[in-house]
Design an enzyme around this catalytic site. Sequence first.
Site, PDB file in Angstrom:
ATOM      1  N   ASP A   9       0.862  -1.184   0.000  1.00 17.07           N
ATOM      2  CA  ASP A   9       0.000   0.000   0.000  1.00 17.07           C
ATOM      3  C   ASP A   9       0.899   1.235   0.000  1.00 17.07           C
ATOM      4  O   ASP A   9       1.768   1.370   0.875  1.00 17.07           O
ATOM      5  CB  ASP A   9      -0.855  -0.054   1.274  1.00 17.07           C
ATOM      6  CG  ASP A   9      -1.811   1.112   1.400  1.00 17.07           C
ATOM      7  OD1 ASP A   9      -1.681   2.111   0.663  1.00 17.07           O
ATOM      8  OD2 ASP A   9      -2.680   1.024   2.281  1.00 17.07           O
ATOM      9  N   ILE A  10       0.671   2.133  -0.932  1.00 14.84           N
ATOM     10  CA  ILE A  10       1.569   3.287  -1.050  1.00 14.84           C
ATOM     11  C   ILE A  10       1.481   4.208   0.174  1.00 14.84           C
ATOM     12  O   ILE A  10       2.438   4.916   0.479  1.00 14.84           O
ATOM     13  CB  ILE A  10       1.296   4.057  -2.368  1.00 14.84           C
ATOM     14  CG1 ILE A  10       2.532   4.842  -2.792  1.00 14.84           C
ATOM     15  CG2 ILE A  10       0.066   4.945  -2.248  1.00 14.84           C
ATOM     16  CD1 ILE A  10       2.493   5.323  -4.216  1.00 14.84           C
ATOM     17  N   VAL A  32      -6.175   4.730  -5.591  1.00 13.22           N
ATOM     18  CA  VAL A  32      -5.032   5.164  -4.787  1.00 13.22           C
ATOM     19  C   VAL A  32      -5.247   6.599  -4.295  1.00 13.22           C
ATOM     20  O   VAL A  32      -4.806   6.956  -3.182  1.00 13.22           O
ATOM     21  CB  VAL A  32      -3.717   4.984  -5.587  1.00 13.22           C
ATOM     22  CG1 VAL A  32      -3.593   5.950  -6.720  1.00 13.22           C
ATOM     23  CG2 VAL A  32      -2.513   5.060  -4.679  1.00 13.22           C
ATOM     24  N   ASP A  33      -5.953   7.405  -5.057  1.00  9.16           N
ATOM     25  CA  ASP A  33      -6.272   8.787  -4.670  1.00  9.16           C
ATOM     26  C   ASP A  33      -7.103   8.779  -3.371  1.00  9.16           C
ATOM     27  O   ASP A  33      -6.791   9.509  -2.407  1.00  9.16           O
ATOM     28  CB  ASP A  33      -7.061   9.424  -5.822  1.00  9.16           C
ATOM     29  CG  ASP A  33      -7.186  10.921  -5.754  1.00  9.16           C
ATOM     30  OD1 ASP A  33      -6.520  11.554  -4.926  1.00  9.16           O
ATOM     31  OD2 ASP A  33      -7.982  11.469  -6.558  1.00  9.16           O
ATOM     32  N   GLY A 119      -5.706   1.578 -13.166  1.00 14.81           N
ATOM     33  CA  GLY A 119      -6.895   1.150 -12.433  1.00 14.81           C
ATOM     34  C   GLY A 119      -8.156   1.645 -13.121  1.00 14.81           C
ATOM     35  O   GLY A 119      -8.506   1.202 -14.218  1.00 14.81           O
TER      36      GLY A 119
HETATM   37  N1  AR6 Z   1      -1.399   1.696  -3.022  1.00 15.29           N
HETATM   38  C1  AR6 Z   1      -0.793   1.451  -4.194  1.00 15.29           C
HETATM   39  N2  AR6 Z   1      -1.454   1.250  -5.347  1.00 15.29           N
HETATM   40  C2  AR6 Z   1      -2.807   1.304  -5.293  1.00 15.29           C
HETATM   41  C3  AR6 Z   1      -3.524   1.558  -4.110  1.00 15.29           C
HETATM   42  C4  AR6 Z   1      -2.761   1.770  -2.932  1.00 15.29           C
HETATM   43  N3  AR6 Z   1      -3.338   2.016  -1.752  1.00 15.29           N
HETATM   44  N4  AR6 Z   1      -4.858   1.559  -4.398  1.00 15.29           N
HETATM   45  C5  AR6 Z   1      -4.963   1.291  -5.718  1.00 15.29           C
HETATM   46  N5  AR6 Z   1      -3.726   1.121  -6.259  1.00 15.29           N
HETATM   47  P1  AR6 Z   1      -6.342   4.022  -9.724  1.00 15.29           P
HETATM   48  P2  AR6 Z   1      -6.053   5.577 -12.208  1.00 15.29           P
HETATM   49  C6  AR6 Z   1      -3.337   0.821  -7.645  1.00 15.29           C
HETATM   50  O1  AR6 Z   1      -7.691   3.549 -10.131  1.00 15.29           O
HETATM   51  O2  AR6 Z   1      -6.273   4.360 -13.031  1.00 15.29           O
HETATM   52  C7  AR6 Z   1      -9.386   7.683  -8.879  1.00 15.29           C
HETATM   53  O3  AR6 Z   1     -10.753   7.680  -8.572  1.00 15.29           O
HETATM   54  C8  AR6 Z   1      -4.364   0.181  -8.556  1.00 15.29           C
HETATM   55  O4  AR6 Z   1      -4.421  -1.223  -8.347  1.00 15.29           O
HETATM   56  O5  AR6 Z   1      -6.133   4.427  -8.331  1.00 15.29           O
HETATM   57  O6  AR6 Z   1      -4.942   6.516 -12.592  1.00 15.29           O
HETATM   58  C9  AR6 Z   1      -8.843   9.084  -9.121  1.00 15.29           C
HETATM   59  O7  AR6 Z   1      -9.505  10.047  -8.328  1.00 15.29           O
HETATM   60  C10 AR6 Z   1      -3.789   0.521  -9.915  1.00 15.29           C
HETATM   61  O8  AR6 Z   1      -2.753  -0.399 -10.281  1.00 15.29           O
HETATM   62  O9  AR6 Z   1      -5.838   5.273 -10.644  1.00 15.29           O
HETATM   63  C11 AR6 Z   1      -9.107   9.279 -10.577  1.00 15.29           C
HETATM   64  O10 AR6 Z   1     -10.433   9.718 -10.803  1.00 15.29           O
HETATM   65  C12 AR6 Z   1      -3.138   1.892  -9.693  1.00 15.29           C
HETATM   66  O11 AR6 Z   1      -3.049   2.046  -8.271  1.00 15.29           O
HETATM   67  C13 AR6 Z   1      -8.926   7.899 -11.149  1.00 15.29           C
HETATM   68  O12 AR6 Z   1      -9.190   6.991 -10.095  1.00 15.29           O
HETATM   69  C14 AR6 Z   1      -3.925   3.053 -10.264  1.00 15.29           C
HETATM   70  O13 AR6 Z   1      -5.322   2.843 -10.095  1.00 15.29           O
HETATM   71  C15 AR6 Z   1      -7.520   7.656 -11.621  1.00 15.29           C
HETATM   72  O14 AR6 Z   1      -7.429   6.389 -12.211  1.00 15.29           O
END
Ligand code: AR6
Length: 166
Positions: A9-10, A32-33, A119
Site C-alpha cells: 500500500d503506497i 489510490v487517490d 486502475g
Molecule cells: N497503493 C498502491 N497502489 C494502489 C492503491 C494503494 N493504496 N490503491 C490502488 N492502487 P487508480 P487511475 C493501484 O484507479 O487508473 C481515482 O478515482 C491500482 O491497483 O487508483 O490513474 C482518481 O480520483 C492501480 O494499479 O488510478 C481518478 O479519478 C493503480 O493504483 C482515477 O481513479 C492506479 O489505479 C484515476 O485512475
Amino acid sequence: MRITVVRGDITTQQVDAVVNAANERMRGGGGVDGAIHAAGGPAILEDCIARFPNGLRTGEAGLTTAGDLPARWVIHVVGPNLNAGNTDRSKLTSCYSGALAVADELGARSVAFPLVSAGVYGWPLDDAVAAAVDTLEETPTQVEEARMVAFGDRAYVVLERRISAL
Ligand code: AR6
C-alpha cells in the site's frame, strides 16, 4: 537511480514523496487517490484547494503536503483516462518524468509510485508497467530510489520482470 518494487500500500511507504494518481479536478476520488486522502487526512485536500483552484491537467504533476502520511510530500499526477478515450501515451510517461522533476525541485531522494492510469482509467497493465519503468530509467534525476508499489500480485510480477530486464 535505483528502481525497486514492493508489494503493498503506497500510503505506508517511508519515502520522501509519494505519487498520487489523481484526476483533473484534484479534489480526491477512488483508488489510490482515495487511499492517500483517507490516510493523509484533510490537510491534503485543503492544500489541493489552495494550490490547484483550477485543478491539474492530464500529464502534469503538482505538489501538496502529505498530511499525516509518513512521507513529506504528495506529488499528484493525472494520467490519461483510456476509458474516456484518451490514448495519448506521452501523457502517461510525462506523469513519471514530471513527478521526478518536482521531486528534484524538492530535493526528495526517495519517491514511491503507483501504476498511474492502470486502475479506474483502464490502461493495460503491461503497457502501464513499461511506460513507468522505461520512463523512470530514461529520465535524468537526483532521486536515488524510485519505488514502484504494486497493489496486487499481477502488478508485482509484471513490474518485477520489467525491472529485472533493465
Ligand atoms: N497503493 C498502491 N497502489 C494502489 C492503491 C494503494 N493504496 N490503491 C490502488 N492502487 P487508480 P487511475 C493501484 O484507479 O487508473 C481515482 O478515482 C491500482 O491497483 O487508483 O490513474 C482518481 O480520483 C492501480 O494499479 O488510478 C481518478 O479519478 C493503480 O493504483 C482515477 O481513479 C492506479 O489505479 C484515476 O485512475
